[in-house]
Design a protein around this motif. Structure first.
Motif, mmCIF file in Angstrom:
data_model
loop_
_atom_site.group_PDB
_atom_site.id
_atom_site.type_symbol
_atom_site.label_atom_id
_atom_site.label_comp_id
_atom_site.label_asym_id
_atom_site.label_seq_id
_atom_site.Cartn_x
_atom_site.Cartn_y
_atom_site.Cartn_z
ATOM 1 N N SER A 100 37.604 21.704 21.117
ATOM 2 C CA SER A 100 37.095 21.897 19.752
ATOM 3 C C SER A 100 36.435 20.627 19.248
ATOM 4 O O SER A 100 36.524 19.562 19.865
ATOM 5 N N ALA A 101 35.784 20.725 18.096
ATOM 6 C CA ALA A 101 35.091 19.574 17.503
ATOM 7 C C ALA A 101 36.085 18.736 16.699
ATOM 8 O O ALA A 101 36.847 19.284 15.899
ATOM 9 N N LEU A 187 41.066 3.520 11.194
ATOM 10 C CA LEU A 187 39.659 3.828 11.479
ATOM 11 C C LEU A 187 39.355 3.719 12.973
ATOM 12 O O LEU A 187 38.555 4.496 13.516
ATOM 13 N N GLU A 188 39.988 2.794 13.636
ATOM 14 C CA GLU A 188 39.791 2.651 15.083
ATOM 15 C C GLU A 188 40.275 3.909 15.813
ATOM 16 O O GLU A 188 39.616 4.385 16.742
ATOM 17 N N LYS A 189 41.433 4.424 15.379
ATOM 18 C CA LYS A 189 41.962 5.650 15.986
ATOM 19 C C LYS A 189 41.023 6.834 15.747
ATOM 20 O O LYS A 189 40.795 7.650 16.632
ATOM 21 N N GLN A 190 40.465 6.909 14.548
ATOM 22 C CA GLN A 190 39.528 7.990 14.233
ATOM 23 C C GLN A 190 38.278 7.907 15.095
ATOM 24 O O GLN A 190 37.801 8.920 15.612
ATOM 25 N N LEU A 191 37.758 6.687 15.238
ATOM 26 C CA LEU A 191 36.558 6.501 16.062
ATOM 27 C C LEU A 191 36.835 6.866 17.523
ATOM 28 O O LEU A 191 36.008 7.510 18.181
ATOM 29 N N TYR A 193 39.128 8.943 18.584
ATOM 30 C CA TYR A 193 39.308 10.396 18.609
ATOM 31 C C TYR A 193 37.969 11.118 18.673
ATOM 32 O O TYR A 193 37.832 12.162 19.318
ATOM 33 N N MET A 194 36.967 10.517 18.013
ATOM 34 C CA MET A 194 35.621 11.104 18.024
ATOM 35 C C MET A 194 34.827 10.714 19.262
ATOM 36 O O MET A 194 33.713 11.199 19.462
ATOM 37 N N GLY A 195 35.396 9.876 20.084
ATOM 38 C CA GLY A 195 34.704 9.456 21.294
ATOM 39 C C GLY A 195 33.796 8.254 21.102
ATOM 40 O O GLY A 195 32.959 7.963 21.955
ATOM 41 N N ILE A 212 31.142 15.769 23.041
ATOM 42 C CA ILE A 212 32.320 16.600 23.293
ATOM 43 C C ILE A 212 32.523 16.629 24.810
ATOM 44 O O ILE A 212 31.670 17.140 25.546
ATOM 45 N N ARG A 213 33.653 16.069 25.277
ATOM 46 C CA ARG A 213 33.884 15.930 26.723
ATOM 47 C C ARG A 213 34.977 16.880 27.222
ATOM 48 O O ARG A 213 35.854 17.293 26.461
ATOM 49 N N ALA A 214 34.907 17.201 28.514
ATOM 50 C CA ALA A 214 35.907 18.077 29.141
ATOM 51 C C ALA A 214 37.223 17.316 29.302
ATOM 52 O O ALA A 214 37.251 16.249 29.916
ATOM 53 N N PRO A 215 38.328 17.847 28.801
ATOM 54 C CA PRO A 215 39.614 17.159 28.912
ATOM 55 C C PRO A 215 40.268 17.288 30.292
ATOM 56 O O PRO A 215 41.208 16.572 30.610
#
Length: 429
Positions: A100-101, A187-191, A193-195, A212-215
């Motif tokens: 998901s996004a 903010l570092e964790k958020q960034l 998380y967004m890749g 969006i990458r394949a897990p």
């Protein structure tokens, strides 16, 4: 006097004439009855001959060569008792991923379709949104302000130790600095998380897009994304499954579950993929009972991975519970006709007759012509069958057969077909 004599002679002659007529009529009657008896005997003989021929088929040398017959005997074979079960192919939870996004965004690029295989880390789609830029700007602002807050904190700390300044100022500087550090980490964790890389953002690299990458590595089994679409946060864009650890989820009926144990071998087929059978093993036996279906779940591992398997395919399985010996024949030896089961036995083999015979005058002659005239005969014998497994069929009721009788183990359907041809060509008048 002449008249009287003539009259007497006529009277005397009459009985003899009548007697003669009666004898003639009686003789004709006996001859007619005898002819009818002969005719009845002939018809009855034909019926007996036909009755004896029923269930018998005769092949010549050419037919024998075409039939490809093989022979064997009634034997006991080691066959496994089993419990029938059905279910589906499935995957463990760790082998299924919904992608998901992380934040709302517009789909700038969608790269793959259902059925495509992707490796872990592959970019599936690219999203863009102004909020991504705002988040990075906030991070830059926090880290730029952090240096001032840190220096102020250190200054107030030194003053506090020297008791030059008020305690309240030191506490305010300390709270501001620690708050900025906490915001920076969040903010570092958020960034991440967004890749996005915090280091790159700190160096001034700001991006309006995220990938969006394949897990995990696997096949794409579902997608809900296309170029230009708006993807909401937590919306499932892709589903990826790793089929390397496909297993069976079987349903076993309550009357059979007591026989099922961990480690028992399994043979199963997937009807959607044909008649091929695959091997597996019981891994877990469920402890809960489904009241609706009256079944218990059994989890089984598959022996060899097959990448053609698809999650959700229906499967029919046999769980082997024990081995036992039964009287059986190869499946090719048993044929069905009008709801009954039959085998064929060899009754007369032209090649096993003597090679020399005597003619009516006592002279020896070769028997080759007699062999060709008689051919090779087979008799059909009815049997009662049981379970089928591993290419054999159980003979539940064994017929009384002669010792060392030869049973047709291959080519029985050919013999049945030839017999049907013979029956179709026979007529009674």
């Amino acid at each position: 006097m002449k008249i009287k004599l003539t009259y007497i002679l006529l009277i005397i002659s009459a009985p003899f004439l009548l007697s003669g007529c009666g004898q003639t009529g009686s003789s004709d009657g006996h001859e007619h009855e005898h002819a009818e008896e002969k005719q009845d005997e002939h018809v009855h003989g034909d019926e007996e001959e036909h009755a004896e021929a029923e269930g018998v088929v005769e092949l010549n040398a050419v037919q024998i060569a075409n039939a490809g017959l093989q022979y064997g005997g009634m034997d006991t074979v080691n066959i496994s008792a089993y419990v029938k079960a059905n279910g589906t192919l499935d995957l463990p939870p760790q082998n299924i991923a919904a992608v998901s996004a992380p934040m709302d965004g517009f789909v700038k690029k969608a790269n793959y379709l259902v059925g495509d295989y992707v490796k872990k880390g592959t970019v599936l789609a690219v999203l863009e949104h102004m909020d991504y830029i705002k988040l990075q700007e906030e991070y830059l602002s926090v880290i730029n302000n952090l240096s001032y807050l840190e220096s102020e904190y250190q200054r107030q700390k030194q003053l506090d130790s020297a008791r030059v300044t008020a305690k309240k100022q030191y506490q305010a500087a300390s709270a501001a600095y620690e708050g900025a550090m906490a915001r920076k980490k969040a903010l570092e964790k958020q960034l991440q998380y967004m890749g996005l890389s915090p280091k790159r953002v700190a160096s001034g690299e700001i991006s309006a897009t995220i990938n969006i990458r394949a897990p995990l590595s696997g096949h794409i089994t579902a997608l809900n994304v296309h170029n230009g679409a708006f993807a909401e946060q937590r919306q499932e864009l892709y589903e990826i499954v790793d089929t390397d650890h496909m297993h069976l989820e079987l349903n076993v009926f309550e009357q059979d579950i007591s026989e099922v144990k961990v480690g028992q071998p399994i043979s199963f087929a997937v009807p959607a993929m044909g008649e091929q059978r695959y091997k597996g093993e019981v891994f877990l036996v469920g402890k809960s009972f489904d009241q609706q279906s009256k079944t218990v779940k059994v989890h089984a591992h598959i022996g060899h991975e097959n990448h053609d398997f698809i999650r959700g395919y229906y499967a029919e399985a046999k769980i082997y519970t024990e081995d036992k010996r039964i009287v059986a024949l190869p499946e090719d030896a048993v044929v069905s006709d009008e709801g009954k089961s039959f085998i064929f036995i060899l009754t007369e083999d032209a090649h096993e007759k003597g090679t020399v015979q005597e003619d009516e005058h006592g002279h020896e002659e070769e028997a080759g012509n007699h062999e060709e005239a008689h051919g090779t005969s087979f008799k059909r014998v009815q049997v009662v069958t049981g379970e089928k497994d591993q290419g054999f069929v159980q003979i539940a009721e064994v017929p009384e057969l002669m010792k060392d009788v030869k049973i047709v183990t291959r080519g029985a359907y050919y013999l049945l077909s030839e017999m049907k041809k013979g029956e179709g060509g026979h007529h009674h008048h």
